[in-house]
Design an enzyme around this catalytic site. Structure first.
Site, mmCIF file in Angstrom:
data_model
loop_
_atom_site.group_PDB
_atom_site.id
_atom_site.type_symbol
_atom_site.label_atom_id
_atom_site.label_comp_id
_atom_site.label_asym_id
_atom_site.label_seq_id
_atom_site.Cartn_x
_atom_site.Cartn_y
_atom_site.Cartn_z
ATOM 1 N N ASP A 374 0.824 -1.206 0.000
ATOM 2 C CA ASP A 374 0.000 0.000 0.000
ATOM 3 C C ASP A 374 0.860 1.259 0.000
ATOM 4 O O ASP A 374 0.473 2.263 -0.582
ATOM 5 C CB ASP A 374 -0.945 0.007 1.211
ATOM 6 C CG ASP A 374 -2.147 0.896 0.988
ATOM 7 O OD1 ASP A 374 -2.868 0.674 -0.005
ATOM 8 O OD2 ASP A 374 -2.367 1.825 1.793
ATOM 9 N N THR A 500 -12.721 8.296 -11.985
ATOM 10 C CA THR A 500 -11.670 7.742 -11.135
ATOM 11 C C THR A 500 -12.057 6.400 -10.524
ATOM 12 O O THR A 500 -11.195 5.694 -10.002
ATOM 13 C CB THR A 500 -11.275 8.744 -10.037
ATOM 14 O OG1 THR A 500 -10.014 8.374 -9.466
ATOM 15 C CG2 THR A 500 -12.341 8.817 -8.951
#
Length: 510
Positions: A374, A500
């Site tokens: 991440d 998005t």
């Protein structure tokens, strides 16, 4: 469950080298390899697996808890996974799933919820999902649904949702509050709003106006955006086109000069070039601002780790200091440069975008699971003692090893393939999908992972974000699927542009 019985992923195997490949000028653009259909079908099976688990244990709630087989309502209880799955199900040709979702959308009361609403998340998932479904089902997928009233209802419900949310823009500057209470028309009392959550509304709200003929939605979202296009004071724009992270809600001025393409700032830059794709006549200024930001990013933010100078990532900047860290979220950046490069005919942007894609692929290639972390860093003065060997080999150290089913790396692989036609980008996307399917899959869906550099991804987090359906499955499928109107095109040929959340919206001039 690691491998579906209907199709052995092992038979298709991990393909392609794990290192960057040189571009071969003679390679056929958008080449169709012999097993592309099998790979596309494997992704469709994974989508169906997750959908079946969601329907069995969680529908009509927002998301499945794929370990305990429970459910969550983190997106106001309106069925986020269903709405987010709609455009992907249409593209995959899953008529039964599409009709289930359309019938669900008809029942949603967007004026009712027990929790506060994120204007940003609700816009990109729900509003974007419904508008995309409408554009697809009245366009290239118009033969898919026989009941036109269900399709028309998507636009009706999108307008209903816009009317519920629009009070958020009633501020001194027009910069909206992000966290709002739609029942009382209150807000959380914030004095600032973030760059991404302010600058990632304009595509969906403008599309809503263009489809309904009511200019209000476009006007209020573009007013909010205007403060980002003309940043004040000058300290809010440390480099041309690169702006700070927070905006004063009352006066529209930037409150800092922290520059980043990371989460919190990311999709503002994404939408600048996508608004130009949507309508180049109305949004040429947005394109100009993106070009400034892209050029400044190349000149000021690109960074190369000491042990691996061949890799390129984007640093962040504030008050003369660079921060050598990045995120999975940031890995949309390669795709943004590639889209802008092909639309504007800028080979320098395409070349830089491909370097960013290579850098993000390297984070996947370095871990035990072959899924990227991440977040990571490459500051040589901050390497954890237990990661020194890893850092010297990989060029980075892991700051958060979680994987919460994020799509951005596969997203950029998709753009790289669509723009260059180079087969190895499909191979990279397939490798990523196989790793996710092998590691994150449960009996009912896909779970987030605690540590991508541990055996089996460490422990599993009991949540399946709705963007698994909207983004991971869509990009993993599209890169292997046949060409279609909704696919990303080179140059000025796009008839759709992705929001998005990966919902394809029909561009205005077609």
């Amino acid at each position: 469950m690691r491998v579906p019985v209907s199709l052995s992923l092992a038979a298709l195997s991990l393909v392609g080298s794990t290192a960057a490949h040189p571009l071969a000028d003679t390679e056929e653009v958008l080449h169709r390899d012999s097993d592309a259909q099998q790979k596309a079908d494997a992704v469709k099976e994974a989508f169906q697996h997750a959908w079946d688990g969601y329907m069995k244990y969680a529908f009509p709630h927002d998301e499945l808890h794929p370990v305990s087989n429970g459910y969550g309502d983190s997106r106001n209880g309106w069925g986020a996974s269903a709405v987010d799955a709609l455009s992907t199900a249409i593209i995959m040709g899953k008529t039964d799933v599409v009709n289930t979702i359309l019938n669900h959308v008809a029942t949603i009361d967007y004026s009712q919820t027990d929790s506060d609403v994120s204007l940003f998340e609700t816009t990109i998932r729900y509003l974007g999902g419904m508008l995309s479904g409408y554009d697809l089902l009245t366009g290239p997928a118009s033969s898919m649904v026989q009941d036109s009233t269900l399709v028309d209802n998507l636009l009706t419900q999108a307008k209903n949702l816009g009317d519920v949310l629009k009070f958020a823009f009633n501020t001194g500057s027009g910069v909206p509050y992000n966290n709002i209470n739609i029942m009382s028309q209150a807000n959380d009392g914030s004095t600032t709003n973030g760059l991404a959550v302010t600058g990632t509304l304009v595509l969906e709200w403008t599309r809503l106006s263009d489809l309904t003929g009511d200019d209000e939605y476009a006007t209020i979202s573009q007013k909010a955006e205007s403060h980002l296009l003309n940043p004040q004071p000058s300290s809010g724009e440390p480099f041309p086109g690169l702006v700070g992270s927070n905006i004063n809600i009352e006066n529209g001025q930037f409150t800092d000069g922290y520059v980043s393409w990371d989460g919190g700032d990311d999709s503002f830059y994404e939408y600048l070039i996508k608004m130009y794709v949507y309508d180049p006549k109305r949004f040429a200024t947005y394109k100009d601002r993106w070009v400034l930001a892209a050029e400044s990013t190349i000149n000021h933010l690109q960074s190369h780790p000491e042990p691996r100078p061949d890799l390129t990532w984007l640093s962040s900047y504030q008050n003369g200091k660079y921060y050598l860290s990045s995120q999975h979220l940031t890995c949309f950046d390669g795709g943004s440069f590639l889209l802008g490069g092909t639309v504007l005919g800028r080979e320098d942007f395409i070349d830089f975008g491909l370097k960013l894609v290579d850098g993000c692929e390297a984070t996947y290639n370095a871990t035990l699971t072959k899924i990227g972390p991440d977040s990571w860093g490459w500051d040589p003065n901050s390497v954890p003692s237990d990661q020194k060997a890893f850092y010297e080999k990989a060029g980075f150290y892991i700051t958060s090893g979680a994987y919460i089913l994020r799509p951005e790396v596969i997203e950029s692989f998709y753009y790289a393939y669509r723009v260059t036609g180079k087969q190895f980008y499909r191979d990279w996307a397939w490798n990523a999908f196989v790793a996710i399917n092998a590691t994150a899959r449960t009996d009912s869906g896909f779970a987030a992972l605690s540590n991508v550099n541990a055996a089996n991804g460490g422990s599993k987090y009991d949540n399946q974000e709705s963007f698994l359906f909207a983004e991971v499955m869509k990009y993993s499928y599209l890169i292997h699927a046949d060409d279609a109107e909704w696919q990303v095109k080179t140059g000025d040929k796009n008839t759709f542009v992705f929001n998005t959340e990966a919902h394809p919206v029909r561009v205005k001039h077609t």
